[in-house]
Design an enzyme around this catalytic site. Structure first.
Site, short mmCIF file in Angstrom:
data_model
loop_
_atom_site.label_atom_id
_atom_site.label_comp_id
_atom_site.label_asym_id
_atom_site.label_seq_id
_atom_site.Cartn_x
_atom_site.Cartn_y
_atom_site.Cartn_z
N CYS A 236 -10.87 -33.60 41.12
CA CYS A 236 -9.94 -32.99 40.19
C CYS A 236 -10.13 -31.47 40.22
O CYS A 236 -11.23 -30.99 40.43
CB CYS A 236 -10.11 -33.44 38.74
N ARG B 125 -8.82 -31.00 46.00
CA ARG B 125 -9.81 -31.66 45.14
C ARG B 125 -9.29 -32.98 44.55
O ARG B 125 -10.05 -33.73 43.94
CB ARG B 125 -10.19 -30.73 43.98
N TRP C 176 -7.76 -36.65 40.73
CA TRP C 176 -8.22 -37.72 41.61
C TRP C 176 -8.73 -38.80 40.68
O TRP C 176 -9.73 -38.63 39.99
CB TRP C 176 -9.33 -37.21 42.53
N ASN D 202 -12.47 -32.11 34.49
CA ASN D 202 -12.95 -32.57 35.80
C ASN D 202 -14.32 -33.19 35.53
O ASN D 202 -15.15 -32.58 34.88
CB ASN D 202 -13.04 -31.36 36.73
N GLY D 203 -14.54 -34.42 36.02
CA GLY D 203 -15.83 -35.06 35.80
C GLY D 203 -15.69 -36.46 35.25
O GLY D 203 -14.59 -37.03 35.27
N GLU E 84 -19.61 -39.28 63.54
CA GLU E 84 -18.71 -38.26 63.00
C GLU E 84 -17.31 -38.45 63.60
O GLU E 84 -16.30 -38.33 62.90
CB GLU E 84 -19.28 -36.86 63.30
N LYS F 143 -13.97 -39.20 61.43
CA LYS F 143 -12.75 -38.38 61.49
C LYS F 143 -11.55 -39.26 61.75
O LYS F 143 -10.52 -39.12 61.11
CB LYS F 143 -12.84 -37.31 62.60
N GLU G 226 -10.75 -41.57 58.71
CA GLU G 226 -10.40 -40.79 57.52
C GLU G 226 -8.95 -40.31 57.54
O GLU G 226 -8.26 -40.35 56.53
CB GLU G 226 -11.36 -39.59 57.51
N HIS H 131 -26.38 -55.94 70.61
CA HIS H 131 -26.99 -56.69 69.51
C HIS H 131 -25.95 -57.15 68.50
O HIS H 131 -26.30 -57.50 67.38
CB HIS H 131 -28.07 -55.83 68.83
N LYS I 218 -11.51 -33.65 48.56
CA LYS I 218 -12.44 -32.80 49.31
C LYS I 218 -13.83 -32.76 48.68
O LYS I 218 -14.84 -32.84 49.36
CB LYS I 218 -11.85 -31.39 49.37
O1 M6R Z 1 -19.22 -31.07 50.25
P1 M6R Z 1 -20.12 -32.04 50.94
O2 M6R Z 1 -20.48 -31.63 52.32
O3 M6R Z 1 -21.34 -32.37 50.13
O4 M6R Z 1 -19.28 -33.38 51.05
C1 M6R Z 1 -19.84 -34.56 51.53
C2 M6R Z 1 -18.77 -35.54 51.96
O5 M6R Z 1 -17.98 -35.90 50.89
C3 M6R Z 1 -17.87 -34.95 53.07
O6 M6R Z 1 -18.63 -34.51 54.14
C4 M6R Z 1 -16.87 -36.01 53.56
O7 M6R Z 1 -17.54 -37.04 54.19
C5 M6R Z 1 -15.85 -35.33 54.49
N1 M6R Z 1 -14.58 -35.29 53.85
C6 M6R Z 1 -15.66 -36.03 55.77
O8 M6R Z 1 -14.77 -35.35 56.60
#
Ligand code: M6R
Length: 612
Positions: free
Chosen positions: A2, A27, A75, A100-101, A484, A488, A491, A507, A607
């Protein structure tokens, strides 16, 4: 999650609130809302499901103005994304609030408020705050005092901005566990979840500390600490320009951020490597002594940042000869870790506001670690402020939800940590330091070179568009890079993707491999290459379609079912994780564009994960 924005001025602040919300959309983006007030008129509130554009359309249908206002992009945590759950939430007598929270004791508060006759119109945890403030305001007749009393009753995390018709020139803001920044200007002041929201209107910022509550007027800001004592907080001048958080000529923030990597990595190295030497002082005052005393390293992070830590673990063990553990913050925070003597606690985070990572740091502080070191991209974040040592990545604002330049700059910072630790622990002599630093300095050029593969990767992406699953493989320090790549892809394209250390394939996951399963592999020329080649044979023997990002001297040749994409030559062990990340980012990006998904704001995500 948020985003909140608020403003108090003598001009119409609605455009500032809307622009701020757009800049905070990363956010959270399932609904948005705004409430404004002008002396003598009642609160005007508009909310809409979807992105800020939907809110704008709703406002255009029935325009209004205001000299003080609060706004929110959501969010969802408590209650589905809907207009009635969207913020601002209101209570009687013209009180409006954005939050927010998460309020953990909202059920108990709600029960009490229902008994007192309050009527709830949403399923959110936030609405209890608005009613509680109203209840206190009936007694205190002062918004600031009512908010101070209310926040003492809240368990959980919050960033709040509140206004009331009874005090049409006052904004009250509060912070505990979620970020709040106050933007200062001449005859007007602003509030937001982060500076990027306010860059078009100011460069002067003040950050609230944990437990602070502030009364913000157009000509003054008065901050009180958690004990209610007036306090002064430092003013900072931001070096960021409003454009740094804009996408310019790029179709998406993610693409812009992928292409910014050579510069972001170079900036992260700047002034920290001088000649062929690393300056350990770059980790902050006292760093050298802490690094000398370090006998083990515990790394904690989430998501992409956890992948960065997972790469560093290989290097810390191999180069520094120190034991190193890496944990996901959401798990670590509920463990009862046994801490070996002189263990350095390292957190990695782009935002520095990730709730689980912050909670892990707070746990670590009482668990007997030697010291805490944060690797972070946001200088004024909670993580940075609460850590003993800090290395800032200098990626600049990362807006795309999928992390790209933040990741590769984290890897660069971690490489510096490896050199610094190795030196202080006596595992690296001057010659080796020189060699490693020279490899580090070459990375921006190698990334630049790798980015030239984009047209090839765009073509390759066509072969993934209709896939439902994909596997990613790597070995050693490249296995977190495979993870990673898979993250990506899933996501932003919503294709199911999994990653494995290639040796693990037989395995279990090999059972999934058939002609419909693309298997993406990262294959630099390192001491595990021959092992990796055997794993690739296992895939080919089951008809799996291989896409190999390989060193030109790897000896892996194209054949039926094997596509080889030639990476730059002579990428060293220390450079490979960063360089081999680039094609995986580009692949995910181009597949997402072809599948027409929302690249920068993928569904269900946000984010900055500031809630547990
Ligand atoms: O702000 P941060 O690096 O602590 O965030 C951690 C994860 O939420 C963040 O890396 C998330 O996995 C990414 N959106 C992936 O692309």
């Amino acid at each position: 999650m948020c985003g909140i924005v608020a403003a108090v001025s003598s001009r119409d602040i609605l455009p500032v609130l809307i622009e701020g919300l757009k800049r905070l959309e990363y956010r959270g983006y399932d609904s948005a809302g705004v409430a404004t007030l002008t002396r003598g008129s009642p609160v005007r509130r508009v909310r809409a499901v979807g992105k800020v554009a939907a809110l704008q359309a709703a406002i255009s249908a029935d325009p209004f103005v205001g000299t003080i206002g609060i706004a929110h992009t959501r969010w969802a945590t408590h209650g589905v994304p809907s207009e009635r759950n969207a913020h601002p939430h209101v209570s009687q007598d013209g009180i409006a609030l954005v939050h927010n929270g998460i309020i953990e004791n909202h059920d108990a508060l709600r029960a009490e408020l229902l008994q007192s006759g309050y009527v709830f119109t949403s399923e959110t945890d936030t609405e209890v705050i608005a009613h509680r403030i109203h209840q206190h305001l009936l007694v205190t007749r002062d918004l600031l005092a009512a908010v101070q009393l209310t926040v003492r009753e809240l368990h959980g995390a919050y960033a709040l901005a509140v206004l009331t018709e009874a005090e049409p020139d006052t904004l009250v803001v509060a912070r505990s566990g979620c970020p709040v920044v106050i933007g200062l200007s001449d005859g007007e002041n602003f509030v937001a979840s982060d500076v990027s929201a306010l860059l078009p209107v100011t460069k002067q910022f003040m950050y609230l500390d944990e437990g602070d509550v502030a009364a913000v007027h157009k000509n003054s800001v008065v901050i009180y600490d958690s004990a209610g004592k007036p306090v002064l907080r430092k003013t900072h001048q931001s070096a960021l320009s409003a454009e740094s958080a804009e996408k310019g000529d790029y179709a998406h923030y993610m693409l812009k951020e992928i292409h910014e990597q050579p510069r972001a990595i170079a900036q992260t190295l700047e002034e920290r490597v001088v000649g062929a030497r690393l300056l350990e002082a770059a980790f902050g005052p006292g760093a050298i002594e802490m690094l000398q005393r370090t006998e083990a390293v515990q790394i904690v992070a989430c998501g992409t940042s956890w992948h960065a830590g997972s790469v560093a673990r290989y290097f810390i063990e191999q180069v520094c000869r120190l034991p190193c553990w890496i944990d996901i913050a959401s798990e670590f925070r509920y463990r009862d870790p046994v801490v070996p003597k002189n263990t350095l606690f390292v957190t990695i985070s782009q935002s520095g506001e990730t709730a689980d990572t912050l909670a892990a740091l707070r746990l670590a502080k009482s668990a007997g670690y030697l010291a805490s070191l944060a690797i972070c991209n946001v200088p004024e974040s909670s993580l940075v402020r609460e850590s003993d040592l800090v290395m800032l990545t200098r990626a600049g604002p990362e807006i795309g939800v999928a992390s790209t330049k933040a990741f590769t700059t984290q890897l660069a910072a971690l490489n510096m940590l490896v050199i610094a630790l190795g030196k202080q622990r006596g595992a690296i002599d001057q010659t080796r330091e020189r060699h490693l630093v020279e490899r580090l300095i070459e990375i921006p050029r190698l990334v630049e070179e790798t980015l030239k593969l984009e047209p090839v990767i765009r073509e390759l992406a066509k072969r993934f568009v209709d896939k439902r699953h994909a596997l990613f493989l790597g070995r050693g320090a490249l296995s977190p890079i495979a993870m990673e790549g898979a993250l990506k892809l899933k996501e932003i394209t919503y294709i199911h993707a999994e990653a494995y250390a290639a040796g693990e394939l037989k395995h279990g996951p090999l059972a999934l491999v058939d002609a419909d399963m693309p298997v993406v592999t990262v294959a630099p020329n390192n001491d595990l290459l021959e092992k990796l080649k055997s794993n690739l044979q296992e895939v080919r023997a089951r008809g799996g379609e291989l896409y190999v990002f390989a060193d030109p001297e790897s000896g892996i040749v194209e054949s039926d079912g094997v596509t080889v994409i030639q990476m730059p030559k002579h990428v060293s062990y220390f450079q490979a994780p960063i360089v081999y990340t680039i094609p995986l980012q580009l692949l995910a990006y181009h597949v997402a564009v072809m599948r027409d998904t929302d690249v920068d704001q993928p569904r269900n995500l946000a984010k900055s994960v500031t809630v547990e």
